[in-house]
Structure formats: C-alpha cells, structure tokens
Design a protein around this motif. Structure first.
Motif, PDB file in Angstrom:
ATOM      1  N   SER A 281      -1.995 -10.615  10.398  1.00 42.01           N
ATOM      2  CA  SER A 281      -0.756  -9.849  10.224  1.00 42.01           C
ATOM      3  C   SER A 281      -0.998  -8.376   9.925  1.00 42.01           C
ATOM      4  O   SER A 281      -0.131  -7.538  10.170  1.00 42.01           O
ATOM      5  CB  SER A 281       0.090 -10.458   9.096  1.00 42.01           C
ATOM      6  OG  SER A 281       0.599 -11.713   9.479  1.00 42.01           O
ATOM      7  N   THR A 282      -2.171  -8.064   9.355  1.00 44.97           N
ATOM      8  CA  THR A 282      -2.472  -6.677   9.016  1.00 44.97           C
ATOM      9  C   THR A 282      -3.852  -6.292   9.536  1.00 44.97           C
ATOM     10  O   THR A 282      -4.665  -7.153   9.853  1.00 44.97           O
ATOM     11  CB  THR A 282      -2.436  -6.458   7.491  1.00 44.97           C
ATOM     12  OG1 THR A 282      -3.311  -7.409   6.868  1.00 44.97           O
ATOM     13  CG2 THR A 282      -1.030  -6.650   6.947  1.00 44.97           C
ATOM     14  N   ILE A 283      -4.095  -4.997   9.613  1.00 44.43           N
ATOM     15  CA  ILE A 283      -5.403  -4.463   9.970  1.00 44.43           C
ATOM     16  C   ILE A 283      -6.200  -4.236   8.682  1.00 44.43           C
ATOM     17  O   ILE A 283      -5.666  -3.734   7.688  1.00 44.43           O
ATOM     18  CB  ILE A 283      -5.265  -3.122  10.727  1.00 44.43           C
ATOM     19  CG1 ILE A 283      -4.424  -3.299  12.008  1.00 44.43           C
ATOM     20  CG2 ILE A 283      -6.634  -2.537  11.054  1.00 44.43           C
ATOM     21  CD1 ILE A 283      -5.097  -4.046  13.111  1.00 44.43           C
ATOM     22  N   ASP A 284      -7.469  -4.620   8.695  1.00 42.13           N
ATOM     23  CA  ASP A 284      -8.335  -4.377   7.546  1.00 42.13           C
ATOM     24  C   ASP A 284      -8.242  -2.891   7.168  1.00 42.13           C
ATOM     25  O   ASP A 284      -8.418  -2.014   8.028  1.00 42.13           O
ATOM     26  CB  ASP A 284      -9.780  -4.734   7.913  1.00 42.13           C
ATOM     27  CG  ASP A 284     -10.722  -4.681   6.719  1.00 42.13           C
ATOM     28  OD1 ASP A 284     -10.536  -3.835   5.836  1.00 42.13           O
ATOM     29  OD2 ASP A 284     -11.672  -5.487   6.694  1.00 42.13           O
ATOM     30  N   PRO A 285      -7.938  -2.573   5.896  1.00 38.24           N
ATOM     31  CA  PRO A 285      -7.834  -1.160   5.495  1.00 38.24           C
ATOM     32  C   PRO A 285      -9.060  -0.331   5.854  1.00 38.24           C
ATOM     33  O   PRO A 285      -8.949   0.877   6.108  1.00 38.24           O
ATOM     34  CB  PRO A 285      -7.636  -1.252   3.981  1.00 38.24           C
ATOM     35  CG  PRO A 285      -6.989  -2.580   3.759  1.00 38.24           C
ATOM     36  CD  PRO A 285      -7.600  -3.485   4.795  1.00 38.24           C
ATOM     37  N   ARG A 286     -10.238  -0.961   5.914  1.00 36.04           N
ATOM     38  CA  ARG A 286     -11.445  -0.215   6.274  1.00 36.04           C
ATOM     39  C   ARG A 286     -11.408   0.264   7.716  1.00 36.04           C
ATOM     40  O   ARG A 286     -12.119   1.202   8.097  1.00 36.04           O
ATOM     41  CB  ARG A 286     -12.683  -1.083   6.067  1.00 36.04           C
ATOM     42  CG  ARG A 286     -12.936  -1.504   4.626  1.00 36.04           C
ATOM     43  CD  ARG A 286     -14.126  -2.425   4.542  1.00 36.04           C
ATOM     44  NE  ARG A 286     -13.953  -3.611   5.367  1.00 36.04           N
ATOM     45  CZ  ARG A 286     -14.919  -4.473   5.651  1.00 36.04           C
ATOM     46  NH1 ARG A 286     -16.151  -4.261   5.218  1.00 36.04           N
ATOM     47  NH2 ARG A 286     -14.664  -5.541   6.398  1.00 36.04           N
TER      48      ARG A 286
END
Length: 344
Positions: A281-286
C-alpha cells in the motif's frame, strides 16, 4: 441488464446481489468488468472472519471505504472495459481496457485518475495478476536482493510464486522455496526456484547446507534474505531458522486476527537477524525520493509482459458461483493456484 456485486455477509458465507447499473456522474466512467482475480490470502481471512473488523479496508486506495466488518464487498483486481463516460470525461475513454483496485462486481463507477490502462499486449486474464505482481515487485524493492546472496521464500501461493519468478531474474547465488503443497512446489521450480522443499518434511535450516554439491555456497550456510509469504504464523519460526547471521527476514504475510508467537530466544538475538514488515500500500520511505506508485506501476506492467505466467491460472468461475470458489480455496484442493471470476 443489472449489475452484480459479491458480498461477504458473515464468516464462510457470500452472496451475489443485483442492483441497477450505475450511471456515471460528470467526472466518472462506468466500467464493465470482464474478469477479476481472487486474492486467496486476504480474501481468505475475510471469508473466514479472521480479518480485524475495525481495520480500515485500505486507506491508500480511493475505491475502499469503511472497515472490514460484515457485510463487506471486497477484491482489488478487476479488469474491464469503459462502457460509459460522464459529460466532463473525454470520449476517448470509451472502450478502453482498464485495471482497477475494485471489488468483485460486474459494473462500477470510477474516476479516470484511479484507473490504469492495460497495455495492448496484455490480455484481461494477465492484467488480473497486476495487483499481486505489484506486491511481488514491492517485495523485491524492500528486500534488495544482492549479487551472490542466498534467498529463501516461504509460501508459494500466487504472491509467493510471482516473487519467486522475479527473484529468479536477479543474480542471486541460490533461490530455495518452501511449501507443503506438491503442485505449488512444481510451479515454483517452473518459474525459476533452484529447489522447492516441503517444510513439514525437512530440516529447513539445512536447506543451503549441501552447497558444495549444488553450488549453493559453503556447507552450513543459511539464507541472507528470507521472505515469509505463507500466511501461516507458524512459518515464522522456520523462516528464522533458515536465516543466517545479519540476515533480513521480510514478512509479507498478513495474519489477520490469528495469534502469532515467535521463538526469539535462540539465534535471533546473537545473529542480529533483521525482521521487517513489507506491504504494497505504501512505498518504503527509504525509496520514496526516487520511487512513486506511478514508477512502480510502469515496472509492474513491464514484468507482466515479460514473464510467462499462464500456468498460474488454474480455475475460473462465473461470479454467481463465488461460494464454490471460496470453498475450493478453503479446502486447498490439489492444483488450485489463481482463481478468477468471470462476468459474461
């Protein structure tokens, strides 16, 4: 004609309900679904009543509202054609083949911005795998497999098989998968696993131990990177057992309300094993500075065109026979991999 919508009404009970075909508003289009893919893991939890009822369905997707309590319409892999457009939408949308993160229903309204156009070279059946392949792409982005690493994957359902197929394209030293189902193990080697093992019939920590003869590295070695994708909380201990010093263990399974206990009193502490969650659902913040959902979408379509995934489509059911389809998945019947609903 009427529109038909699948509804999970209570544990292990589904119904197909009729309603008028919706008319698009000024900024909407109406999509007529041709096929949708069943997500055996997530939908299995919902079907059995094992999903946390108060959890939002998916706050990152516009098509999902409310929580996971009954009654519930769910599904996130619908492929169809635009049948009608609102007054403010370009007529060029008419007839386009599109993918939507939408529940299992024959007709639905959507904003064009929430639809993904299916490339001409991708069939509707293949496009139905888009969401699960996007999950597999995310698993590789999060796991970052490196040149010469040993990789283990627990669970060879659809997401596990797609992850294995992508990992087989990377320059890893060894790729070993685990699943108790013999048919899934055969699919696993067909998509690129070096070996596919039954975790109930072997010592998983020895999966890479015979490396001298098989090119898998030094005797007694373990995995550098392990994925737990089985949906079974008990598999976490096996995943830990096969992961080596300073290894990464990525948990892509969603266990819902099933209790999870993990043995962290053995090697885990001294061997500096890194356990992380991974979810699409989200992209890894890194990675968010370089990666967006749009870039991930483009990469997923590219691999959907390049991989030969026809073998994964094992069963099709008209939407009206959805109850039979979920019963089949619950039985873990031989040969069942990807189940599709059709809407003719």
């Amino acid at each position: 004609m009427t529109a038909r919508t699948l509804s999970f009404t209570r544990p292990r009970t589904v119904a197909v309900r009729s309603r008028p075909i919706p008319d698009p508003g000024p900024t909407d289009v109406c999509v007529r679904t041709r096929v949708s893919a069943v997500s055996a893991g997530t939908e299995g939890l919902i079907y059995r009543g094992e999903a946390p009822a108060s959890l939002p369905a998916d706050s990152e997707l516009e098509t999902f509202e409310g929580d996971l309590s009954f009654p519930l319409s769910y599904g996130y892999a619908a492929v169809g054609e635009v049948d009608a457009v609102g007054s403010d939408v370009d007529d060029d949308w008419l007839g386009r083949q599109v993918f939507a993160y939408n529940a299992h229903e024959s007709h639905f309204l959507a904003n064009p911005d929430d639809l993904l156009q299916v490339p001409d070279e991708v069939s509707p059946r293949e496009a139905a795998l888009f969401a699960n392949l996007e999950t597999a792409v995310t698993l590789l982005l999060d796991g970052e497999p490196l040149l010469g690493e040993r990789v283990a994957v627990f669970g060879q359902g659809v997401v596990g098989l797609l992850t294995t197929a992508l990992l087989a394209q990377t320059p890893t030293e060894a790729l070993v998968t685990f699943d108790p189902d013999g048919d899934r193990r055969r699919h696993s080697t067909a998509v690129g696993a070096d070996r596919a093992l039954d975790p109930t019939a072997c010592a998983v920590e020895e999966a890479f131990a015979d490396g001298a003869a098989n090119g898998f590295g030094a005797r007694g070695s373990r995995a550098d990177l392990t994925y737990e994708l089985s949906g079974n909380p008990d598999a976490l201990d096996d995943a830990l057992a096969v992961t080596g010093f300073d290894g990464r263990l990525l948990v892509g399974s969603w266990y819902g309300t099933k209790p999870t206990t993990v043995d962290l009193g053995g090697r885990f502490h001294r061997d500096r094993i890194d356990i992380r969650s991974t979810q699409v659902s989200t992209i890894d913040p890194r990675l968010s500075g370089r990666w967006s959902r749009e870039r991930r979408h483009e990469l997923t379509w590219s691999w959907l065109c390049r991989l030969d995934l026809e073998q994964l489509f094992t069963h099709e059911f008209p939407l009206e026979d959805a109850a039979t389809a979920y019963e089949l998945l619950e039985e873990r019947a031989d040969g069942v991999v990807q189940v599709l609903f059709t809407y003719e």
